[in-house]
Write an enzyme that holds these catalytic residues in place. Structure first.
Site, PDB file in Angstrom:
ATOM      1  N   VAL A 187       0.843  -1.210   0.000  1.00 45.67           N
ATOM      2  CA  VAL A 187       0.000   0.000   0.000  1.00 45.67           C
ATOM      3  C   VAL A 187       0.878   1.259   0.000  1.00 45.67           C
ATOM      4  O   VAL A 187       0.665   2.185  -0.785  1.00 45.67           O
ATOM      5  CB  VAL A 187      -0.952   0.000   1.222  1.00 45.67           C
ATOM      6  CG1 VAL A 187      -1.683   1.330   1.350  1.00 45.67           C
ATOM      7  CG2 VAL A 187      -1.962  -1.146   1.093  1.00 45.67           C
ATOM      8  N   GLY A 246       1.960  -2.045   9.128  1.00 48.76           N
ATOM      9  CA  GLY A 246       1.181  -3.027   9.888  1.00 48.76           C
ATOM     10  C   GLY A 246       0.717  -4.151   9.007  1.00 48.76           C
ATOM     11  O   GLY A 246       0.938  -4.145   7.797  1.00 48.76           O
ATOM     12  N   GLN A 269      -4.877  -7.722   5.714  1.00 44.73           N
ATOM     13  CA  GLN A 269      -5.798  -8.851   5.936  1.00 44.73           C
ATOM     14  C   GLN A 269      -5.267 -10.105   5.240  1.00 44.73           C
ATOM     15  O   GLN A 269      -4.687 -10.017   4.158  1.00 44.73           O
ATOM     16  CB  GLN A 269      -7.168  -8.527   5.325  1.00 44.73           C
ATOM     17  CG  GLN A 269      -7.975  -7.507   6.072  1.00 44.73           C
ATOM     18  CD  GLN A 269      -9.123  -6.990   5.217  1.00 44.73           C
ATOM     19  OE1 GLN A 269      -8.980  -6.004   4.508  1.00 44.73           O
ATOM     20  NE2 GLN A 269     -10.263  -7.673   5.267  1.00 44.73           N
ATOM     21  N   ASN A 298      -5.368  -0.751   8.687  1.00 39.47           N
ATOM     22  CA  ASN A 298      -6.666  -1.222   9.174  1.00 39.47           C
ATOM     23  C   ASN A 298      -6.596  -1.850  10.562  1.00 39.47           C
ATOM     24  O   ASN A 298      -5.550  -2.391  10.931  1.00 39.47           O
ATOM     25  CB  ASN A 298      -7.205  -2.273   8.189  1.00 39.47           C
ATOM     26  CG  ASN A 298      -7.934  -1.623   7.033  1.00 39.47           C
ATOM     27  OD1 ASN A 298      -8.708  -0.687   7.223  1.00 39.47           O
ATOM     28  ND2 ASN A 298      -7.684  -2.122   5.832  1.00 39.47           N
ATOM     29  N   THR A 340     -16.014   4.458  -1.572  1.00 39.58           N
ATOM     30  CA  THR A 340     -16.705   5.444  -2.399  1.00 39.58           C
ATOM     31  C   THR A 340     -16.156   5.421  -3.830  1.00 39.58           C
ATOM     32  O   THR A 340     -16.919   5.503  -4.804  1.00 39.58           O
ATOM     33  CB  THR A 340     -16.552   6.850  -1.767  1.00 39.58           C
ATOM     34  OG1 THR A 340     -17.230   6.843  -0.512  1.00 39.58           O
ATOM     35  CG2 THR A 340     -17.133   7.931  -2.647  1.00 39.58           C
ATOM     36  N   HIS A 383     -15.088   1.646   7.578  1.00 40.38           N
ATOM     37  CA  HIS A 383     -14.426   1.026   6.427  1.00 40.38           C
ATOM     38  C   HIS A 383     -14.341  -0.458   6.785  1.00 40.38           C
ATOM     39  O   HIS A 383     -13.354  -0.933   7.328  1.00 40.38           O
ATOM     40  CB  HIS A 383     -13.040   1.629   6.198  1.00 40.38           C
ATOM     41  CG  HIS A 383     -12.255   0.905   5.136  1.00 40.38           C
ATOM     42  ND1 HIS A 383     -12.729   0.719   3.855  1.00 40.38           N
ATOM     43  CD2 HIS A 383     -11.039   0.286   5.165  1.00 40.38           C
ATOM     44  CE1 HIS A 383     -11.849   0.035   3.154  1.00 40.38           C
ATOM     45  NE2 HIS A 383     -10.818  -0.248   3.929  1.00 40.38           N
TER      46      HIS A 383
HETATM   47  N1  LIG Z   1      -7.696   2.026   4.421  1.00 36.48           N
HETATM   48  C1  LIG Z   1      -7.834   1.292   3.319  1.00 36.48           C
HETATM   49  O1  LIG Z   1      -8.754   1.528   2.519  1.00 36.48           O
HETATM   50  C2  LIG Z   1      -6.850   0.171   3.073  1.00 36.48           C
HETATM   51  C3  LIG Z   1      -6.817  -0.493   1.831  1.00 36.48           C
HETATM   52  C4  LIG Z   1      -5.888  -1.522   1.657  1.00 36.48           C
HETATM   53  C5  LIG Z   1      -5.034  -1.896   2.703  1.00 36.48           C
HETATM   54  N2  LIG Z   1      -5.100  -1.226   3.875  1.00 36.48           N
HETATM   55  C6  LIG Z   1      -4.239  -1.572   5.017  1.00 36.48           C
HETATM   56  O2  LIG Z   1      -2.928  -1.044   4.810  1.00 36.48           O
HETATM   57  C7  LIG Z   1      -2.008  -1.781   5.648  1.00 36.48           C
HETATM   58  C8  LIG Z   1      -0.775  -2.174   4.842  1.00 36.48           C
HETATM   59  O3  LIG Z   1      -1.117  -3.133   3.860  1.00 36.48           O
HETATM   60  P1  LIG Z   1       0.011  -3.700   2.859  1.00 36.48           P
HETATM   61  O4  LIG Z   1      -0.701  -4.566   1.888  1.00 36.48           O
HETATM   62  O5  LIG Z   1       0.879  -2.595   2.369  1.00 36.48           O
HETATM   63  O6  LIG Z   1       0.869  -4.611   3.865  1.00 36.48           O
HETATM   64  P2  LIG Z   1       2.399  -5.045   3.665  1.00 36.48           P
HETATM   65  O7  LIG Z   1       2.628  -6.210   4.575  1.00 36.48           O
HETATM   66  O8  LIG Z   1       2.716  -5.190   2.209  1.00 36.48           O
HETATM   67  O9  LIG Z   1       3.221  -3.781   4.228  1.00 36.48           O
HETATM   68  C9  LIG Z   1       3.254  -3.396   5.554  1.00 36.48           C
HETATM   69  C10 LIG Z   1       4.585  -2.728   5.804  1.00 36.48           C
HETATM   70  O10 LIG Z   1       4.587  -2.189   7.136  1.00 36.48           O
HETATM   71  C11 LIG Z   1       5.927  -2.290   7.614  1.00 36.48           C
HETATM   72  N3  LIG Z   1       5.969  -2.128   9.070  1.00 36.48           N
HETATM   73  C12 LIG Z   1       5.541  -2.988  10.042  1.00 36.48           C
HETATM   74  N4  LIG Z   1       5.748  -2.470  11.263  1.00 36.48           N
HETATM   75  C13 LIG Z   1       6.295  -1.244  11.072  1.00 36.48           C
HETATM   76  C14 LIG Z   1       6.744  -0.211  11.939  1.00 36.48           C
HETATM   77  N5  LIG Z   1       6.648  -0.334  13.268  1.00 36.48           N
HETATM   78  N6  LIG Z   1       7.280   0.901  11.415  1.00 36.48           N
HETATM   79  C15 LIG Z   1       7.415   1.048  10.062  1.00 36.48           C
HETATM   80  N7  LIG Z   1       7.002   0.101   9.178  1.00 36.48           N
HETATM   81  C16 LIG Z   1       6.463  -1.026   9.676  1.00 36.48           C
HETATM   82  C17 LIG Z   1       6.383  -3.670   7.134  1.00 36.48           C
HETATM   83  O11 LIG Z   1       7.802  -3.803   7.150  1.00 36.48           O
HETATM   84  C18 LIG Z   1       5.787  -3.678   5.722  1.00 36.48           C
HETATM   85  O12 LIG Z   1       6.728  -3.210   4.748  1.00 36.48           O
HETATM   86  C19 LIG Z   1      -2.814  -2.971   6.195  1.00 36.48           C
HETATM   87  O13 LIG Z   1      -3.227  -2.714   7.514  1.00 36.48           O
HETATM   88  C20 LIG Z   1      -4.007  -3.043   5.257  1.00 36.48           C
HETATM   89  O14 LIG Z   1      -5.134  -3.674   5.841  1.00 36.48           O
HETATM   90  C21 LIG Z   1      -5.973  -0.203   4.076  1.00 36.48           C
END
Ligand SMILES: NC(=O)c1ccc[n+]([C@@H]2O[C@H](COP(=O)([O-])OP(=O)(O)OC[C@H]3O[C@@H](n4cnc5c(N)ncnc54)[C@H](O)[C@@H]3O)[C@@H](O)[C@H]2O)c1
Length: 312
Positions: free
Chosen positions: A14, A79, A82, A120, A149, A175
């Site tokens: 993301v 973080g 899912q 999330n 949206t 969300h």
């Molecule tokens: N709000 C939305 O609409 C939406 C949409 C999609 C995903 N998300 C959320 O975004 C988040 C990330 O998803 P992703 O697919 O990129 O996951 P991912 O596993 O690809 O990436 C997460 C990154 O966070 C890093 N990380 C972990 N702990 C950390 C810390 N303390 N400090 C700095 N970096 C740290 C990891 O090293 C990793 O690179 C998830 O919680 C996901 O559910 C939100």
């Protein structure tokens, strides 16, 4: 206005996609990528910076919290994502601790910042970030139902054969699984959605179902949902540089709007260089107000759980 955008968690799908979208859209002049996975984030910075050769002028680099300056925008995407079949709320236990630590690191360096939460469960974690940072409510908000949206507008445009710019419609609430389409206020070219040529109740209930199951479907098929949210983040960061506000369904702290107080939930809001401000007059009928309150209740319960020491 020239603010630097930081992305914490930019080694991941993301964060990296948000950086890429920001670079291509040129919404800022500098993008700084932070992640605990240092090698990974250096690689992402190098790769994304190579995508700026045709757009020119956007600097992309890896960095750390000490680089944050007054007025900067910090996007938090770090973080766990899912896993197939997992709800967003089930991520709370892992992500609450991570967000708490990251927000403390940010505010230890600089308090004159804007924080945009993406991780999330985004509504709950936005509330946690607000409480941990102690920043004004205009300065901390989450992407909320902005992605839902976007999904709604894409599908309506496709089904009703009209460009997305003509569509004014929102998904509101959590969300997550209790979100809903606010249909009574939805308009296309000024015409109520329900009276627009080609509209049917069946079409909307299919779209409503598709939006709520979209993330599950994407995660099941490819592991992560990141392109849609990357674009949403770029638009929000762009809006945070403008004097004139844009309207998004984002999650922000309620202080009496729609009868809600002290809960962070996805609602239409103005976003501009001053931050976020909820709109308190968006038309919702009785049924939608009921859905909004039910959704807010789900978030409230999870927020209370997030405050427990075992989780934070
Ligand atoms: N709000 C939305 O609409 C939406 C949409 C999609 C995903 N998300 C959320 O975004 C988040 C990330 O998803 P992703 O697919 O990129 O996951 P991912 O596993 O690809 O990436 C997460 C990154 O966070 C890093 N990380 C972990 N702990 C950390 C810390 N303390 N400090 C700095 N970096 C740290 C990891 O090293 C990793 O690179 C998830 O919680 C996901 O559910 C939100």
């Amino acid at each position: 206005m020239q603010r630097t955008a930081f992305i914490v968690g930019a080694g991941g799908k993301v964060g990296a996609t948000a950086a890429y979208a920001m670079a291509l859209k040129r919404v800022v002049s500098e993008i700084v990528l932070i992640d605990v996975a240092e090698q990974l984030v250096h690689g992402q910075a190098m790769d994304i910076s190579h995508a700026t050769s045709f757009t020119n002028g956007v600097r992309v680099r890896a960095g750390d919290y000490s680089d944050i300056k007054p007025g900067d925008i910090i996007v938090i995407t770090c973080g766990a994502p899912q896993k197939p079949g997992q709800t967003r709320l089930e991520l709370l236990e892992i992500n609450a601790g991570i967000i708490r630590e990251v927000v403390q690191q940010i505010t230890r360096v600089e308090r004159d910042v804007f924080i945009v939460l993406v991780s999330n469960p985004v509504d709950v974690l936005t509330h946690l970030a607000l409480e941990v940072s102690g920043l004004p409510k205009e300065r901390v908000f989450g992407t909320g139902t902005a992605l839902d949206t976007a999904r709604l507008r894409v599908q309506l445009a496709r089904d009703l054969h009209v460009t997305q710019q003509e569509i004014e419609a929102y998904v509101l609430g959590e969300h997550g699984d209790s979100s809903f389409v606010a249909r009574s206020g939805a308009r296309i070219g000024g015409i109520p959605l329900t009276e627009f040529p080609g509209f049917s109740a069946h079409m909307l209930s299919t779209i409503d179902h598709d939006i709520r199951s979209a993330a599950y479907k994407i995660i099941e098929t490819k592991g992560n949902s990141h392109f849609g949210i990357g674009d949403v983040v770029a638009e929000l960061v762009g809006a945070l540089q403008q004097e004139q506000a844009s309207i998004f369904a984002v999650s922000a702290l309620t202080t009496g709007e729609y009868g809600l107080k002290d809960v962070v939930v996805g609602l239409p809001a103005l976003v501009n260089s001053k931050g976020v401000r909820l709109l308190d007059r968006y038309p919702l009928d009785e049924d939608e107000l009921g859905k909004l309150h039910a959704s807010a209740e789900v978030i409230k319960k999870a927020t209370q759980a997030a405050r427990k020491p075992t989780l934070v």
